[in-house]
Scaffold this motif. Structure first.
Motif, short mmCIF file in Angstrom:
data_model
loop_
_atom_site.label_atom_id
_atom_site.label_comp_id
_atom_site.label_asym_id
_atom_site.label_seq_id
_atom_site.Cartn_x
_atom_site.Cartn_y
_atom_site.Cartn_z
N VAL A 217 21.84 -37.77 11.04
CA VAL A 217 21.30 -38.40 12.24
C VAL A 217 21.29 -39.90 11.96
CG1 VAL A 217 19.35 -38.65 13.81
CG2 VAL A 217 19.83 -36.42 12.76
N ILE A 218 22.02 -40.65 12.79
CA ILE A 218 22.10 -42.10 12.63
C ILE A 218 21.35 -42.73 13.79
CG2 ILE A 218 23.62 -44.08 12.27
CD1 ILE A 218 25.87 -42.12 11.57
N ALA A 219 20.22 -43.36 13.49
CA ALA A 219 19.37 -43.93 14.53
C ALA A 219 19.43 -45.45 14.51
CB ALA A 219 17.93 -43.46 14.34
N ASN A 220 19.34 -46.06 15.69
CA ASN A 220 19.39 -47.52 15.80
C ASN A 220 18.15 -48.21 15.23
OD1 ASN A 220 21.19 -47.92 18.98
ND2 ASN A 220 21.94 -47.49 16.92
N ASN A 221 17.06 -47.44 14.99
CA ASN A 221 15.90 -48.03 14.31
C ASN A 221 15.12 -46.95 13.57
OD1 ASN A 221 14.42 -46.76 16.37
ND2 ASN A 221 13.08 -48.51 16.72
N ASP A 222 14.16 -47.37 12.76
CA ASP A 222 13.38 -46.44 11.95
C ASP A 222 12.51 -45.52 12.80
OD1 ASP A 222 14.45 -47.46 9.64
OD2 ASP A 222 12.66 -48.58 9.04
N GLU A 223 11.91 -46.06 13.87
CA GLU A 223 11.02 -45.26 14.69
C GLU A 223 11.74 -44.03 15.24
OE1 GLU A 223 7.40 -45.61 15.81
OE2 GLU A 223 7.83 -46.18 13.74
N MET A 224 12.97 -44.21 15.72
CA MET A 224 13.73 -43.07 16.24
C MET A 224 14.14 -42.13 15.11
SD MET A 224 15.96 -44.66 19.40
CE MET A 224 16.89 -45.82 18.39
N ALA A 225 14.45 -42.68 13.96
CA ALA A 225 14.79 -41.84 12.81
C ALA A 225 13.60 -40.96 12.43
CB ALA A 225 15.21 -42.71 11.62
N ILE A 226 12.39 -41.54 12.45
CA ILE A 226 11.18 -40.78 12.12
C ILE A 226 10.95 -39.69 13.17
CG2 ILE A 226 8.66 -40.94 11.93
CD1 ILE A 226 9.14 -43.77 10.74
N GLY A 227 11.19 -40.00 14.44
CA GLY A 227 11.07 -38.99 15.49
C GLY A 227 12.01 -37.81 15.25
N ALA A 228 13.24 -38.12 14.81
CA ALA A 228 14.20 -37.07 14.50
C ALA A 228 13.71 -36.22 13.34
CB ALA A 228 15.56 -37.68 14.18
N ILE A 229 13.16 -36.87 12.32
CA ILE A 229 12.64 -36.15 11.15
C ILE A 229 11.52 -35.20 11.57
CG2 ILE A 229 11.31 -36.45 9.01
CD1 ILE A 229 12.94 -39.12 8.66
N GLN A 230 10.63 -35.67 12.43
CA GLN A 230 9.53 -34.82 12.89
C GLN A 230 10.03 -33.60 13.64
OE1 GLN A 230 7.32 -37.81 15.06
NE2 GLN A 230 5.95 -38.22 13.33
N ALA A 231 11.07 -33.79 14.47
CA ALA A 231 11.65 -32.66 15.21
C ALA A 231 12.30 -31.66 14.26
CB ALA A 231 12.66 -33.18 16.23
N ILE A 232 13.00 -32.17 13.27
CA ILE A 232 13.67 -31.30 12.29
C ILE A 232 12.63 -30.47 11.52
CG2 ILE A 232 15.00 -31.32 10.13
CD1 ILE A 232 16.47 -33.82 11.32
N LYS A 233 11.54 -31.11 11.12
CA LYS A 233 10.48 -30.39 10.41
C LYS A 233 9.82 -29.35 11.31
CE LYS A 233 9.06 -33.90 7.02
NZ LYS A 233 7.94 -34.77 6.57
N ALA A 234 9.70 -29.67 12.61
CA ALA A 234 9.01 -28.78 13.55
C ALA A 234 9.72 -27.44 13.72
CB ALA A 234 8.85 -29.46 14.90
N VAL A 235 11.03 -27.42 13.49
CA VAL A 235 11.78 -26.16 13.61
C VAL A 235 11.96 -25.49 12.25
CG1 VAL A 235 12.99 -26.92 15.68
CG2 VAL A 235 14.05 -27.29 13.43
N GLY A 236 11.29 -26.02 11.24
CA GLY A 236 11.31 -25.38 9.93
C GLY A 236 12.48 -25.75 9.05
N ARG A 237 13.22 -26.77 9.44
CA ARG A 237 14.35 -27.21 8.62
C ARG A 237 13.91 -28.35 7.71
NH1 ARG A 237 20.56 -28.52 10.64
NH2 ARG A 237 21.36 -29.25 8.63
N ASP A 238 14.38 -28.33 6.50
CA ASP A 238 14.05 -29.37 5.54
C ASP A 238 14.90 -30.61 5.85
OD1 ASP A 238 13.52 -31.01 3.40
OD2 ASP A 238 13.91 -29.49 1.86
N PRO A 239 14.28 -31.76 6.17
CA PRO A 239 15.08 -32.97 6.45
C PRO A 239 15.91 -33.44 5.27
CG PRO A 239 12.73 -33.48 6.42
CD PRO A 239 12.84 -32.00 6.35
N LYS A 240 15.58 -32.94 4.09
CA LYS A 240 16.38 -33.32 2.91
C LYS A 240 17.77 -32.70 2.94
CE LYS A 240 12.36 -33.98 -0.12
NZ LYS A 240 11.32 -33.73 0.91
N THR A 241 17.99 -31.72 3.85
CA THR A 241 19.31 -31.11 3.99
C THR A 241 20.20 -31.91 4.94
OG1 THR A 241 18.63 -29.68 5.83
CG2 THR A 241 18.32 -28.83 3.59
N VAL A 242 19.64 -32.98 5.50
CA VAL A 242 20.37 -33.82 6.46
C VAL A 242 20.26 -35.27 6.01
CG1 VAL A 242 20.53 -34.53 8.88
CG2 VAL A 242 19.72 -32.24 8.31
#
Length: 313
Positions: A217-242
């Motif tokens: 996931v390539i985000a134009n800023n950190d805030e959006m990157a963090i939002g993506a991380i939160q969504a990934i965690k919410a579905v039970g996926r480890d963000p370290k795999t991305v």
């Protein structure tokens, strides 16, 4: 039209300087949005610099991401007789009108972070302080490419579609992925999320529901990157795999990197940009010449180098 580049040593000297001029001026500052993490740090940089300048007062207003509100704020600054104006623009397209108003009133205007649409034709007593966005998305995506070995699939989270930084950072991503070493990486989808964590989380949640395969996931800023991380965690996926990449190296972004969730960010020195914006506005208010473009370089941040940047915030 002169251009000045603030190198790392010069940036450090700027922030550490103890010799500052004595002034008796008021600078009107209109921020695109006060709830932005990055612009909060920028404001703190401005306030810190102003505090070091005896007699200098900042009048700060929040445009609330509304171009018309920001234009009205500039009009109000002019009516109040401020000595200079600093603008972090909501929309670059609205800046020529602000430049015209300030120029007609013979009040210096400095654009900070977000470049004005009339950057190449700025008149006397105007300046831009910021970072070259061609560096930001390029550094970010080159590191993503390296981590993926030049192969994979990526989602792209964009800032506002009419924002200069968002446009250039997204183009940087596309340009890097078109190079021979990185053309094995495809873009699954791209969507705007307004620089916002919650908006990005919602976009990422929708993407995750599609079951499409992705590696980054390539985000134009950190805030959006963090939002993506939160969504990934919410579905039970480890963000370290991305591989997740942002830009700005904000405190929250660096905390996410320390936790192992954010892999790449790019330091945009908001504190130095804020200080340099006040310096330029104060100089122009005194009738002194200043460079029309004052650049503060971007710097790549990885887990191996992040401690240096944690200390800088």
């Amino acid at each position: 039209m002169k251009t000045k580049l603030l190198g790392a040593a010069l940036v450090a000297a700027l922030l550490a300087s103890t010799t500052v001029p004595t002034l008796a001026e008021t600078i009107g500052v209109t921020l695109a949005r006060a709830d932005s993490v990055f612009l909060t740090i920028l404001r703190q940089g401005m306030e810190g610099r102003a505090k070091a300048m005896s007699g200098l007062t900042l009048q700060v207003e929040d445009a609330q991401n509304d171009p018309q509100r920001q234009l009205d704020q500039v009009r109000n600054f002019i009516a109040a007789g401020v000595d200079a104006i600093v603008v972090t623009a909501v929309d670059g397209d609205g800046t020529p009108a602000m430049t015209k108003l300030a120029t007609e009133a013979k009040i210096p205007i400095v654009y900070s972070v977000h470049p004005p649409a009339d950057l190449e034709t700025l008149p006397e007593k105007t300046a831009f302080v910021g970072s070259d966005e061609k560096q930001s998305g390029t550094m970010q995506t080159q590191e993503v490419c390296r981590l993926l070995g030049g192969k994979g699939a990526a989602y792209v989270l964009m800032g506002p579609l009419n924002n200069h930084s968002s446009i250039v950072r997204t183009q940087d991503i596309e340009d890097v992925l078109a190079t021979p070493d990185c053309k094995g990486i495809s873009i699954v989808d791209r969507q705007a999320a307004g620089w916002d964590r919650i908006e990005a989380q919602n976009v990422m949640t929708n993407w995750l529901s599609s079951s499409a395969e992705f590696d980054a996931v390539i985000a134009n800023n950190d805030e959006m990157a963090i939002g993506a991380i939160q969504a990934i965690k919410a579905v039970g996926r480890d963000p370290k795999t991305v591989v997740v990449a942002g830009i700005d190296a904000t405190p929250d972004g660096l905390a996410a990197m320390k936790a192992g969730d954010l892999d790449v960010t790019v330091f945009q020195n908001a504190t130095a940009q804020g200080a340099a914006s006040v310096d330029a506005a104060a100089a122009l208010a005194k009738g002194e010449a200043t460079d029309r473009k004052i650049w503060v370089p971007f710097e790549l941040v990885t887990p191996q180098t992040m401690e240096k940047y944690a200390k800088a915030q």
